[in-house]
Design a protein around this motif. Structure first.
Motif, PDB file in Angstrom:
ATOM      1  N   LYS A 152       6.464   2.796   0.146  1.00 23.32           N
ATOM      2  CA  LYS A 152       7.576   2.358  -0.713  1.00 23.32           C
ATOM      3  C   LYS A 152       8.504   3.540  -1.008  1.00 23.32           C
ATOM      4  CE  LYS A 152       8.433  -0.143  -5.057  1.00 23.32           C
ATOM      5  NZ  LYS A 152       9.270   0.841  -5.769  1.00 23.32           N
ATOM      6  N   GLU A 153       7.936   4.693  -1.328  1.00 19.54           N
ATOM      7  CA  GLU A 153       8.735   5.886  -1.597  1.00 19.54           C
ATOM      8  C   GLU A 153       9.521   6.309  -0.353  1.00 19.54           C
ATOM      9  OE1 GLU A 153       5.968   8.785  -2.975  1.00 19.54           O
ATOM     10  OE2 GLU A 153       5.707   7.841  -4.945  1.00 19.54           O
ATOM     11  N   PHE A 154       8.891   6.173   0.813  1.00 17.42           N
ATOM     12  CA  PHE A 154       9.555   6.531   2.064  1.00 17.42           C
ATOM     13  C   PHE A 154      10.752   5.614   2.317  1.00 17.42           C
ATOM     14  CE2 PHE A 154       9.694   5.757   6.766  1.00 17.42           C
ATOM     15  CZ  PHE A 154      10.313   6.958   7.102  1.00 17.42           C
ATOM     16  N   ILE A 155      10.582   4.332   2.083  1.00 16.27           N
ATOM     17  CA  ILE A 155      11.664   3.364   2.271  1.00 16.27           C
ATOM     18  C   ILE A 155      12.818   3.663   1.315  1.00 16.27           C
ATOM     19  CG2 ILE A 155      12.282   0.920   1.990  1.00 16.27           C
ATOM     20  CD1 ILE A 155       9.429   0.253   2.971  1.00 16.27           C
ATOM     21  N   GLU A 156      12.460   4.160   0.121  1.00 15.97           N
ATOM     22  CA  GLU A 156      13.479   4.458  -0.891  1.00 15.97           C
ATOM     23  C   GLU A 156      14.135   5.821  -0.692  1.00 15.97           C
ATOM     24  OE1 GLU A 156      11.294   3.984  -4.500  1.00 15.97           O
ATOM     25  OE2 GLU A 156      11.440   1.780  -4.474  1.00 15.97           O
ATOM     26  N   GLY A 157      13.721   6.539   0.355  1.00 12.80           N
ATOM     27  CA  GLY A 157      14.400   7.786   0.673  1.00 12.80           C
ATOM     28  C   GLY A 157      13.584   9.053   0.557  1.00 12.80           C
ATOM     29  N   GLU A 158      12.342   8.948   0.108  1.00 12.92           N
ATOM     30  CA  GLU A 158      11.492  10.131   0.005  1.00 12.92           C
ATOM     31  C   GLU A 158      11.062  10.592   1.406  1.00 12.92           C
ATOM     32  OE1 GLU A 158      10.424  11.943  -2.666  1.00 12.92           O
ATOM     33  OE2 GLU A 158      11.744  10.764  -3.952  1.00 12.92           O
ATOM     34  N   LYS A 159      10.870  11.889   1.526  1.00 13.51           N
ATOM     35  CA  LYS A 159      10.446  12.441   2.810  1.00 13.51           C
ATOM     36  C   LYS A 159       8.966  12.132   3.052  1.00 13.51           C
ATOM     37  CE  LYS A 159      10.188  16.760   5.441  1.00 13.51           C
ATOM     38  NZ  LYS A 159      10.389  18.228   5.414  1.00 13.51           N
ATOM     39  N   LEU A 160       8.651  11.748   4.268  1.00 14.62           N
ATOM     40  CA  LEU A 160       7.258  11.501   4.649  1.00 14.62           C
ATOM     41  C   LEU A 160       6.651  12.841   5.062  1.00 14.62           C
ATOM     42  CD1 LEU A 160       5.566   8.882   4.786  1.00 14.62           C
ATOM     43  CD2 LEU A 160       6.019   8.823   7.237  1.00 14.62           C
ATOM     44  N   LEU A 161       5.665  13.309   4.307  1.00 14.24           N
ATOM     45  CA  LEU A 161       5.128  14.650   4.514  1.00 14.24           C
ATOM     46  C   LEU A 161       4.167  14.740   5.692  1.00 14.24           C
ATOM     47  CD1 LEU A 161       4.512  15.684   0.795  1.00 14.24           C
ATOM     48  CD2 LEU A 161       6.473  16.222   2.256  1.00 14.24           C
ATOM     49  N   ARG A 162       3.540  13.636   6.043  1.00 11.60           N
ATOM     50  CA  ARG A 162       2.582  13.641   7.151  1.00 11.60           C
ATOM     51  C   ARG A 162       2.482  12.234   7.712  1.00 11.60           C
ATOM     52  NH1 ARG A 162      -3.392  13.544   5.224  1.00 11.60           N
ATOM     53  NH2 ARG A 162      -3.330  11.881   3.685  1.00 11.60           N
ATOM     54  N   PRO A 163       1.934  12.072   8.918  1.00  9.47           N
ATOM     55  CA  PRO A 163       1.938  10.757   9.574  1.00  9.47           C
ATOM     56  C   PRO A 163       0.830   9.811   9.120  1.00  9.47           C
ATOM     57  CG  PRO A 163       0.948  12.372  11.016  1.00  9.47           C
ATOM     58  CD  PRO A 163       1.442  13.136   9.815  1.00  9.47           C
ATOM     59  N   THR A 164      -0.194  10.335   8.457  1.00 10.29           N
ATOM     60  CA  THR A 164      -1.414   9.561   8.204  1.00 10.29           C
ATOM     61  C   THR A 164      -1.166   8.257   7.465  1.00 10.29           C
ATOM     62  OG1 THR A 164      -2.569  11.675   8.052  1.00 10.29           O
ATOM     63  CG2 THR A 164      -3.772   9.709   7.338  1.00 10.29           C
ATOM     64  N   GLU A 165      -0.424   8.335   6.351  1.00 12.14           N
ATOM     65  CA  GLU A 165      -0.218   7.129   5.533  1.00 12.14           C
ATOM     66  C   GLU A 165       0.492   6.023   6.306  1.00 12.14           C
ATOM     67  OE1 GLU A 165      -0.783  10.504   2.689  1.00 12.14           O
ATOM     68  OE2 GLU A 165       0.402  10.199   4.507  1.00 12.14           O
ATOM     69  N   LEU A 166       1.559   6.379   7.022  1.00  8.52           N
ATOM     70  CA  LEU A 166       2.313   5.358   7.759  1.00  8.52           C
ATOM     71  C   LEU A 166       1.506   4.813   8.925  1.00  8.52           C
ATOM     72  CD1 LEU A 166       4.789   3.688   8.157  1.00  8.52           C
ATOM     73  CD2 LEU A 166       5.879   5.608   9.350  1.00  8.52           C
ATOM     74  N   PHE A 167       0.739   5.672   9.600  1.00 11.95           N
ATOM     75  CA  PHE A 167      -0.078   5.184  10.710  1.00 11.95           C
ATOM     76  C   PHE A 167      -1.130   4.199  10.202  1.00 11.95           C
ATOM     77  CE2 PHE A 167      -3.903   5.368  13.332  1.00 11.95           C
ATOM     78  CZ  PHE A 167      -3.379   4.958  14.553  1.00 11.95           C
ATOM     79  N   MET A 168      -1.813   4.557   9.125  1.00 14.06           N
ATOM     80  CA  MET A 168      -2.851   3.670   8.587  1.00 14.06           C
ATOM     81  C   MET A 168      -2.257   2.373   8.040  1.00 14.06           C
ATOM     82  SD  MET A 168      -5.897   4.612   9.084  1.00 14.06           S
ATOM     83  CE  MET A 168      -7.187   5.861   9.067  1.00 14.06           C
ATOM     84  N   TYR A 169      -1.092   2.473   7.437  1.00 11.72           N
ATOM     85  CA  TYR A 169      -0.395   1.277   6.958  1.00 11.72           C
ATOM     86  C   TYR A 169      -0.064   0.358   8.134  1.00 11.72           C
ATOM     87  CZ  TYR A 169       3.168  -1.515   4.533  1.00 11.72           C
ATOM     88  OH  TYR A 169       3.910  -2.550   3.993  1.00 11.72           O
ATOM     89  N   SER A 170       0.385   0.960   9.225  1.00 13.02           N
ATOM     90  CA  SER A 170       0.713   0.182  10.433  1.00 13.02           C
ATOM     91  C   SER A 170      -0.539  -0.448  11.036  1.00 13.02           C
ATOM     92  CB  SER A 170       1.404   1.080  11.465  1.00 13.02           C
ATOM     93  OG  SER A 170       2.575   1.650  10.928  1.00 13.02           O
ATOM     94  N   GLU A 171      -1.649   0.290  10.980  1.00 12.10           N
ATOM     95  CA  GLU A 171      -2.916  -0.256  11.448  1.00 12.10           C
ATOM     96  C   GLU A 171      -3.293  -1.509  10.656  1.00 12.10           C
ATOM     97  OE1 GLU A 171      -5.738   1.447  13.883  1.00 12.10           O
ATOM     98  OE2 GLU A 171      -3.680   1.059  14.527  1.00 12.10           O
ATOM     99  N   ALA A 172      -3.126  -1.419   9.341  1.00 16.82           N
ATOM    100  CA  ALA A 172      -3.439  -2.573   8.500  1.00 16.82           C
ATOM    101  C   ALA A 172      -2.548  -3.758   8.862  1.00 16.82           C
ATOM    102  CB  ALA A 172      -3.260  -2.202   7.029  1.00 16.82           C
ATOM    103  N   LYS A 173      -1.271  -3.495   9.034  1.00 17.09           N
ATOM    104  CA  LYS A 173      -0.329  -4.561   9.388  1.00 17.09           C
ATOM    105  C   LYS A 173      -0.687  -5.177  10.740  1.00 17.09           C
ATOM    106  CE  LYS A 173       2.722  -4.884   6.060  1.00 17.09           C
ATOM    107  NZ  LYS A 173       2.986  -6.176   5.373  1.00 17.09           N
ATOM    108  N   PHE A 174      -1.060  -4.340  11.696  1.00 21.60           N
ATOM    109  CA  PHE A 174      -1.432  -4.837  13.022  1.00 21.60           C
ATOM    110  C   PHE A 174      -2.613  -5.789  12.935  1.00 21.60           C
ATOM    111  CE2 PHE A 174      -4.256  -4.504  16.695  1.00 21.60           C
ATOM    112  CZ  PHE A 174      -3.410  -4.885  17.731  1.00 21.60           C
TER     113      PHE A 174
END
Length: 217
Positions: A152-174
């Motif tokens: 949510k913070e990334f979508i709102e403009g915050e910098k993504l500090l590392r790939p782990t959170e987005l990758f795991m989120y994508s895994e859940a969505k998949f």
């Protein structure tokens, strides 16, 4: 003449005042150091007890004692240098030594940890331990919700500090069947973190998604 004397008095009072403040600050810092050192000494004594229990022949019989000892450290000696590590070590017990895993207890510990030590160097170790446990247990909704705040913070403009959170989120969505969102997340991981391990995994997942979307001839 009187004006000169007044100016000198003001300067002297200011000097005395600043000296007093500096002395008070030094005393407070010294007291804080002694308090932290005292807590660390007591916490390490308990941690030694944990190590002895851990090295015993039947660890399972001692698991409640180990859990109680970790709680004693984090609840009574939060300023101890080892307290932060004890949080995620206790969470590992809930995640790997209970059947079924005590996910709620582990997440509660994580929230407490982040409130006390938001800048801790252990915060990623802790988060990854929970995330990986959800992934291994196929707890996709829990995995998605766990990483949702960062996304949510990334979508709102915050910098993504590392790939782990987005990758795991994508895994859940998949795994929850939302291929479009998963595909979007994997692509962002590859773009922002091209040399990461998650990027390589994301490429493989995109191939799987493309195969699923390919028309059957």
């Amino acid at each position: 003449m009187q004006k000169c004397l007044n100016a000198v008095m003001v300067a002297l009072l200011a000097t005395v005042g600043f000296s007093s403040i500096a002395l008070t600050t030094e005393e407070e810092q010294g007291a804080d150091y002694l308090r932290k050192q005292s807590e660390s000494d007591k916490a390490f004594a308990i941690f030694e007890r944990i190590l002895n229990l851990t090295e015993a022949s039947d660890r399972k019989k001692n698991i409640l004692q180990i859990e109680t000892a970790y709680r004693e450290i984090i609840e009574h000696y939060p300023a101890a240098s080892i307290a932060e590590e004890c949080y995620w070590r206790l969470a590992l017990i809930y995640l790997h030594e209970y059947d079924p895993p005590q996910f709620r207890k582990a997440e509660t510990l994580y929230r407490e940890f982040m409130q006390k030590y938001p800048e801790s160097g252990d915060r990623y170790v802790f988060a990854d331990a929970i995330s990986e446990s959800y992934h291994e247990a196929h707890e996709w909704e829990r995995l998605m919700k766990f990483h949702s705040p960062v996304i949510k913070e990334f979508i709102e403009g915050e910098k993504l500090l590392r790939p782990t959170e987005l990758f795991m989120y994508s895994e859940a969505k998949f795994h929850m069947g939302d291929l479009a969102e998963a595909q979007k997340g994997y692509k962002i991981v590859i773009t922002l973190f091209p040399k990461s391990e998650e990027s390589q995994k994301a490429k493989k997942m995109l191939d799987i998604i493309n195969e699923k979307k390919a028309p059957v001839l």
